[in-house]
Write an enzyme that holds these catalytic residues in place. Structure first.
Site, PDB file in Angstrom:
ATOM      1  N   GLY A  20       0.787  -1.225   0.000  1.00  0.00           N
ATOM      2  CA  GLY A  20       0.000   0.000   0.000  1.00  0.00           C
ATOM      3  C   GLY A  20       0.817   1.272   0.000  1.00  0.00           C
ATOM      4  O   GLY A  20       0.262   2.362  -0.130  1.00  0.00           O
ATOM      5  N   CYS A  21       2.124   1.173   0.118  1.00  0.00           N
ATOM      6  CA  CYS A  21       2.984   2.356   0.143  1.00  0.00           C
ATOM      7  C   CYS A  21       3.079   2.949  -1.262  1.00  0.00           C
ATOM      8  O   CYS A  21       3.522   2.278  -2.199  1.00  0.00           O
ATOM      9  CB  CYS A  21       4.378   1.978   0.656  1.00  0.00           C
ATOM     10  SG  CYS A  21       5.583   3.327   0.559  1.00  0.00           S
TER      11      CYS A  21
END
Length: 142
Positions: A11-12
């Site tokens: 998700g980064c």
């Protein structure tokens, strides 16, 4: 082109940009969850090479930003112990191609190592781009 084992925080956004650059350059990215990996001091240490201990840390980690962890005050053993206890402290991404391991995404270093596509910005391509979040500062060279 290379097969890049790429340890990321799922998700980064920064890691997503880095993976896209590697793929644009023709590399195959094999993404793995940095936070779920069963790290040991022996498996983690090679990613940092001869970098100063302070450069091993994710400057955006809450414990670093709050001052609870001061990377410049840690030796190798303490840093590894802290990272094993709190994987968010590990500077991302960790990458492995063959026997070589690296941490962080300094474009010049990655380009010299495995090659990047033309038009890649110079410098570190690290840090959070969420609204209201400043990019991580560069590592200190004290």
């Amino acid at each position: 082109m290379a097969d890049v084992i790429f340890f990321e925080k799922p998700g980064c956004g920064g890691n997503a940009r880095q993976k896209a650059l590697l793929e644009k350059a023709g590399h195959r990215v094999l993404a793995r969850d940095l936070l779920a990996e069963p790290w040991t001091a022996e498996s983690l240490r090679p990613y940092f090479g001869d970098r100063p201990v302070a450069d091993w840390f994710n400057r955006a980690a809450p414990a670093v930003k709050s001052g609870a962890i001061v990377p410049e005050a840690m030796d190798e053993a303490a840093a590894l112990a802290a990272m094993l206890a709190q994987p968010l402290l590990i500077r991302r991404p960790l990458m492995r191609v063959g026997d070589r391991r690296e941490c962080g995404f300094e474009t010049e270093r990655v380009d010299a190592w495995i090659g990047l596509a033309e038009g890649v910005p110079d410098g570190r391509l690290e840090g959070c781009l969420r609204p209201g979040m400043a990019p991580c500062p560069p590592p200190r060279r004290d």
